[in-house]
Design a protein around this motif. Structure first.
Motif, PDB file in Angstrom:
ATOM      1  N   GLY A  89       0.815  -1.212   0.000  1.00 44.43           N
ATOM      2  CA  GLY A  89       0.000   0.000   0.000  1.00 44.43           C
ATOM      3  C   GLY A  89       0.845   1.257   0.000  1.00 44.43           C
ATOM      4  O   GLY A  89       0.529   2.238  -0.690  1.00 44.43           O
ATOM      5  N   VAL A  90       1.941   1.246   0.758  1.00 42.87           N
ATOM      6  CA  VAL A  90       2.830   2.411   0.810  1.00 42.87           C
ATOM      7  C   VAL A  90       3.560   2.577  -0.524  1.00 42.87           C
ATOM      8  O   VAL A  90       3.738   3.700  -1.022  1.00 42.87           O
ATOM      9  CB  VAL A  90       3.830   2.272   1.977  1.00 42.87           C
ATOM     10  N   ILE A  91       3.975   1.466  -1.117  1.00 35.53           N
ATOM     11  CA  ILE A  91       4.627   1.529  -2.427  1.00 35.53           C
ATOM     12  C   ILE A  91       3.632   2.001  -3.487  1.00 35.53           C
ATOM     13  O   ILE A  91       3.975   2.791  -4.378  1.00 35.53           O
ATOM     14  CB  ILE A  91       5.230   0.164  -2.792  1.00 35.53           C
ATOM     15  N   HIS A  92       2.388   1.539  -3.387  1.00 38.64           N
ATOM     16  CA  HIS A  92       1.353   1.996  -4.312  1.00 38.64           C
ATOM     17  C   HIS A  92       1.188   3.512  -4.227  1.00 38.64           C
ATOM     18  O   HIS A  92       1.088   4.208  -5.257  1.00 38.64           O
ATOM     19  CB  HIS A  92       0.037   1.302  -3.966  1.00 38.64           C
ATOM     20  N   HIS A  93       1.167   4.036  -3.017  1.00 38.05           N
ATOM     21  CA  HIS A  93       1.069   5.487  -2.826  1.00 38.05           C
ATOM     22  C   HIS A  93       2.239   6.189  -3.515  1.00 38.05           C
ATOM     23  O   HIS A  93       2.060   7.221  -4.188  1.00 38.05           O
ATOM     24  CB  HIS A  93       1.051   5.802  -1.329  1.00 38.05           C
ATOM     25  N   ALA A  94       3.444   5.613  -3.372  1.00 37.03           N
ATOM     26  CA  ALA A  94       4.613   6.204  -4.025  1.00 37.03           C
ATOM     27  C   ALA A  94       4.466   6.178  -5.551  1.00 37.03           C
ATOM     28  O   ALA A  94       4.792   7.154  -6.231  1.00 37.03           O
ATOM     29  CB  ALA A  94       5.875   5.451  -3.608  1.00 37.03           C
ATOM     30  N   LEU A  95       3.966   5.072  -6.090  1.00 46.18           N
ATOM     31  CA  LEU A  95       3.792   4.982  -7.543  1.00 46.18           C
ATOM     32  C   LEU A  95       2.724   5.951  -8.035  1.00 46.18           C
ATOM     33  O   LEU A  95       2.816   6.463  -9.165  1.00 46.18           O
ATOM     34  CB  LEU A  95       3.437   3.554  -7.943  1.00 46.18           C
ATOM     35  N   LEU A  96       1.737   6.225  -7.215  1.00 45.12           N
ATOM     36  CA  LEU A  96       0.740   7.228  -7.588  1.00 45.12           C
ATOM     37  C   LEU A  96       1.348   8.622  -7.591  1.00 45.12           C
ATOM     38  O   LEU A  96       0.949   9.481  -8.387  1.00 45.12           O
ATOM     39  CB  LEU A  96      -0.464   7.152  -6.647  1.00 45.12           C
ATOM     40  N   ARG A  97       2.325   8.857  -6.737  1.00 42.57           N
ATOM     41  CA  ARG A  97       3.050  10.137  -6.806  1.00 42.57           C
ATOM     42  C   ARG A  97       3.845  10.210  -8.105  1.00 42.57           C
ATOM     43  O   ARG A  97       3.954  11.276  -8.714  1.00 42.57           O
ATOM     44  CB  ARG A  97       3.951  10.314  -5.582  1.00 42.57           C
ATOM     45  N   TRP A  98       4.422   9.062  -8.526  1.00 43.37           N
ATOM     46  CA  TRP A  98       5.073   9.056  -9.848  1.00 43.37           C
ATOM     47  C   TRP A  98       4.060   9.416 -10.923  1.00 43.37           C
ATOM     48  O   TRP A  98       4.383  10.179 -11.850  1.00 43.37           O
ATOM     49  CB  TRP A  98       5.669   7.679 -10.147  1.00 43.37           C
ATOM     50  N   LEU A  99       2.848   8.902 -10.833  1.00 43.64           N
ATOM     51  CA  LEU A  99       1.817   9.207 -11.833  1.00 43.64           C
ATOM     52  C   LEU A  99       1.589  10.709 -11.936  1.00 43.64           C
ATOM     53  O   LEU A  99       1.382  11.245 -13.039  1.00 43.64           O
ATOM     54  CB  LEU A  99       0.515   8.489 -11.470  1.00 43.64           C
ATOM     55  N   VAL A 100       1.658  11.409 -10.818  1.00 40.73           N
ATOM     56  CA  VAL A 100       1.509  12.860 -10.825  1.00 40.73           C
ATOM     57  C   VAL A 100       2.617  13.513 -11.654  1.00 40.73           C
ATOM     58  O   VAL A 100       2.378  14.474 -12.393  1.00 40.73           O
ATOM     59  CB  VAL A 100       1.508  13.408  -9.381  1.00 40.73           C
ATOM     60  N   THR A 101       3.839  12.960 -11.576  1.00 42.42           N
ATOM     61  CA  THR A 101       4.944  13.536 -12.351  1.00 42.42           C
ATOM     62  C   THR A 101       4.718  13.382 -13.852  1.00 42.42           C
ATOM     63  O   THR A 101       5.365  14.066 -14.648  1.00 42.42           O
ATOM     64  CB  THR A 101       6.294  12.883 -12.002  1.00 42.42           C
ATOM     65  N   GLN A 102       3.806  12.483 -14.233  1.00 43.56           N
ATOM     66  CA  GLN A 102       3.506  12.262 -15.646  1.00 43.56           C
ATOM     67  C   GLN A 102       2.356  13.136 -16.132  1.00 43.56           C
ATOM     68  O   GLN A 102       1.838  12.943 -17.242  1.00 43.56           O
ATOM     69  CB  GLN A 102       3.185  10.789 -15.874  1.00 43.56           C
ATOM     70  N   GLY A 103       1.951  14.102 -15.307  1.00 40.36           N
ATOM     71  CA  GLY A 103       0.890  15.022 -15.689  1.00 40.36           C
ATOM     72  C   GLY A 103      -0.496  14.462 -15.499  1.00 40.36           C
ATOM     73  O   GLY A 103      -1.468  14.996 -16.047  1.00 40.36           O
ATOM     74  N   GLU A 104      -0.625  13.388 -14.706  1.00 36.33           N
ATOM     75  CA  GLU A 104      -1.906  12.735 -14.477  1.00 36.33           C
ATOM     76  C   GLU A 104      -2.454  13.101 -13.094  1.00 36.33           C
ATOM     77  O   GLU A 104      -1.707  13.495 -12.201  1.00 36.33           O
ATOM     78  CB  GLU A 104      -1.749  11.213 -14.573  1.00 36.33           C
ATOM     79  N   THR A 105      -3.751  12.930 -12.926  1.00 37.82           N
ATOM     80  CA  THR A 105      -4.400  13.170 -11.640  1.00 37.82           C
ATOM     81  C   THR A 105      -5.005  11.866 -11.135  1.00 37.82           C
ATOM     82  O   THR A 105      -5.995  11.384 -11.685  1.00 37.82           O
ATOM     83  CB  THR A 105      -5.514  14.223 -11.753  1.00 37.82           C
ATOM     84  N   PRO A 106      -4.408  11.234 -10.133  1.00 35.82           N
ATOM     85  CA  PRO A 106      -4.930   9.967  -9.620  1.00 35.82           C
ATOM     86  C   PRO A 106      -6.316  10.147  -8.992  1.00 35.82           C
ATOM     87  O   PRO A 106      -6.669  11.232  -8.527  1.00 35.82           O
ATOM     88  CB  PRO A 106      -3.908   9.562  -8.547  1.00 35.82           C
ATOM     89  N   ARG A 107      -7.081   9.066  -8.971  1.00 37.26           N
ATOM     90  CA  ARG A 107      -8.363   9.096  -8.272  1.00 37.26           C
ATOM     91  C   ARG A 107      -8.145   9.160  -6.765  1.00 37.26           C
ATOM     92  O   ARG A 107      -8.883   9.837  -6.054  1.00 37.26           O
ATOM     93  CB  ARG A 107      -9.171   7.845  -8.622  1.00 37.26           C
ATOM     94  N   ALA A 108      -7.163   8.411  -6.298  1.00 34.04           N
ATOM     95  CA  ALA A 108      -6.846   8.425  -4.866  1.00 34.04           C
ATOM     96  C   ALA A 108      -6.092   9.706  -4.516  1.00 34.04           C
ATOM     97  O   ALA A 108      -5.344  10.247  -5.337  1.00 34.04           O
ATOM     98  CB  ALA A 108      -6.000   7.206  -4.514  1.00 34.04           C
ATOM     99  N   LYS A 109      -6.300  10.199  -3.313  1.00 36.30           N
ATOM    100  CA  LYS A 109      -5.609  11.404  -2.857  1.00 36.30           C
ATOM    101  C   LYS A 109      -4.174  11.043  -2.478  1.00 36.30           C
ATOM    102  O   LYS A 109      -3.938  10.115  -1.706  1.00 36.30           O
ATOM    103  CB  LYS A 109      -6.329  12.007  -1.653  1.00 36.30           C
ATOM    104  N   VAL A 110      -3.206  11.764  -3.038  1.00 37.53           N
ATOM    105  CA  VAL A 110      -1.807  11.463  -2.758  1.00 37.53           C
ATOM    106  C   VAL A 110      -1.130  12.670  -2.123  1.00 37.53           C
ATOM    107  O   VAL A 110      -1.508  13.823  -2.354  1.00 37.53           O
ATOM    108  CB  VAL A 110      -1.046  11.044  -4.032  1.00 37.53           C
ATOM    109  N   ASP A 111      -0.112  12.390  -1.318  1.00 37.35           N
ATOM    110  CA  ASP A 111       0.632  13.439  -0.632  1.00 37.35           C
ATOM    111  C   ASP A 111       1.663  14.063  -1.571  1.00 37.35           C
ATOM    112  O   ASP A 111       2.239  13.387  -2.415  1.00 37.35           O
ATOM    113  CB  ASP A 111       1.349  12.867   0.593  1.00 37.35           C
ATOM    114  N   ASP A 112       1.923  15.339  -1.379  1.00 31.67           N
ATOM    115  CA  ASP A 112       2.927  16.061  -2.157  1.00 31.67           C
ATOM    116  C   ASP A 112       4.219  16.101  -1.352  1.00 31.67           C
ATOM    117  O   ASP A 112       4.603  17.133  -0.787  1.00 31.67           O
ATOM    118  CB  ASP A 112       2.423  17.477  -2.470  1.00 31.67           C
ATOM    119  N   ILE A 113       4.893  14.947  -1.275  1.00 32.51           N
ATOM    120  CA  ILE A 113       6.097  14.820  -0.458  1.00 32.51           C
ATOM    121  C   ILE A 113       7.123  13.983  -1.201  1.00 32.51           C
ATOM    122  O   ILE A 113       6.800  13.193  -2.081  1.00 32.51           O
ATOM    123  CB  ILE A 113       5.794  14.146   0.904  1.00 32.51           C
TER     124      ILE A 113
END
Length: 339
Positions: A89-113
């Motif tokens: 789950g923690v790694i998934h959160h990190a990968l969703l932060r990577w998704l943000v770097t690709q100009g995408e907006t995840p459905r799940a709320k991710v931290d900006d850290i």
């Protein structure tokens, strides 16, 4: 199995650096066929290519590997602070932060850290469509993807997982692969490669590490390992070409094993891994992770390492992952708030 002699921190750095070097080396030829590659580089590869005006640019393979490493560090910190943690789950959160770097907006709320705040990573370099789509659809951290993909995106980011507790390597690699790839072979190939990397880190040779695990997985993964072990280790591109393009996980696994068996040294192994008509950056990254362990210290002093973009990030994540995996949490607790 012989015992490791290289300090774990140096192994992690060698593994991540060599993977990034292979990724960058193959990035410029990912969609070229073998004849085109041989025509462009008749004498082999001299330097890492320049793309978008930057030398040594790596792709989503290394980006996602770094975010996986960050997820592992945050999982270790969270476990220390809160005594409860589900690492996928923690790694998934990190990968969703990577998704943000690709100009995408995840459905799940991710931290900006963490890594997501380094704008150098806001670079979209032909990311895998399966990874993008699966992460876009994710609603809950740790939720497996619903698809039937066994693309090589399942295996190209697992290297950091090789350094967790030995009894967790296989399962964690497969669980983290399942975050984006639903096909059992994609998950098994990731688990097999993480185990092979761990055996290399612990002192085994490549053929021993691969053969040990060949029959503990399903037929497609087993056969891929055996193809990598049995294909003539002559280093000829035409031979590598027989193993496929590396677009799917089991082909990438075969090519990586084959390239490592052929390797005279780090540079030669990377050249073998990328010189084929296929997913050259991914096979270069995957094989590079192992080659870094097989040839200790070579990645740290190689001219290509000096040409890599964001080398400081790779070095920092190697340091932090080493501290986390050895239980040295004092500095990490301060540097990874909110884990």
């Amino acid at each position: 199995m012989t015992m490791q002699t290289t300090p774990r921190h140096d192994q992690i750095l060698d593994c991540l650096l060599a993977g990034a070097m292979g990724d960058a080396l193959g990035a410029d030829i990912e969609f070229a066929n073998l004849a085109e590659i041989c025509a462009r580089f008749p004498q082999g590869f001299a330097d890492l290519p320049i793309q978008q005006g930057i030398q040594g640019t790596f792709t989503d393979d290394t980006q996602m590997t770094l975010f996986t490493a960050e997820g592992l560090v945050r999982a270790a910190v969270r476990s220390t602070l809160k005594r409860i943690c589900y690492p996928p789950g923690v790694i998934h959160h990190a990968l969703l932060r990577w998704l943000v770097t690709q100009g995408e907006t995840p459905r799940a709320k991710v931290d900006d850290i963490g890594l997501v705040t380094d704008r150098r990573l806001n670079a979209r370099r032909a990311p895998g469509l399966t990874c993008l789509d699966a992460l876009r659809q994710a609603r809950n951290f740790g939720e497996p993807a619903v698809n039937s993909s066994k693309g090589c995106g399942s295996i190209m980011r697992v290297a950091p997982i090789a350094f967790v507790a030995e009894d967790r390597v296989r399962d964690l690699a497969m669980e983290c692969s399942a975050l984006t790839h639903g096909h059992p072979t994609g998950q098994e190939a990731a688990g097999a490669w993480a185990l092979i990397l761990r055996f290399l880190a612990d002192g085994a040779d490549l053929e021993q590490a691969a053969a040990t695990h060949a029959h503990s997985f399903g037929a497609e993964t087993r056969d891929a390992i055996l193809r990598g072990l049995q294909t003539p280790a002559d280093g000829r591109p035409e031979t590598t070409e027989q193993l496929g393009g590396g677009w799917i996980a089991e082909e990438a696994l075969s090519i990586a094993i084959h390239a490592c068996r052929c390797a005279r040294d780090l540079e030669h192994g990377l050249a073998v891994a990328v010189t084929h008509s296929g997913d050259s950056d991914s096979t270069g990254a995957i094989a590079g992770n192992a080659l870094g362990l097989m040839f200790p210290g070579q990645a740290r002093v190689h001219r290509w390492a000096a040409q890599l973009e964001c080398r400081d990030l790779i070095e920092r994540m190697a340091e932090d992952l080493s501290l986390a995996m050895s239980g040295q949490m004092d500095d990490l607790v301060t540097r990874y708030p909110g884990a």
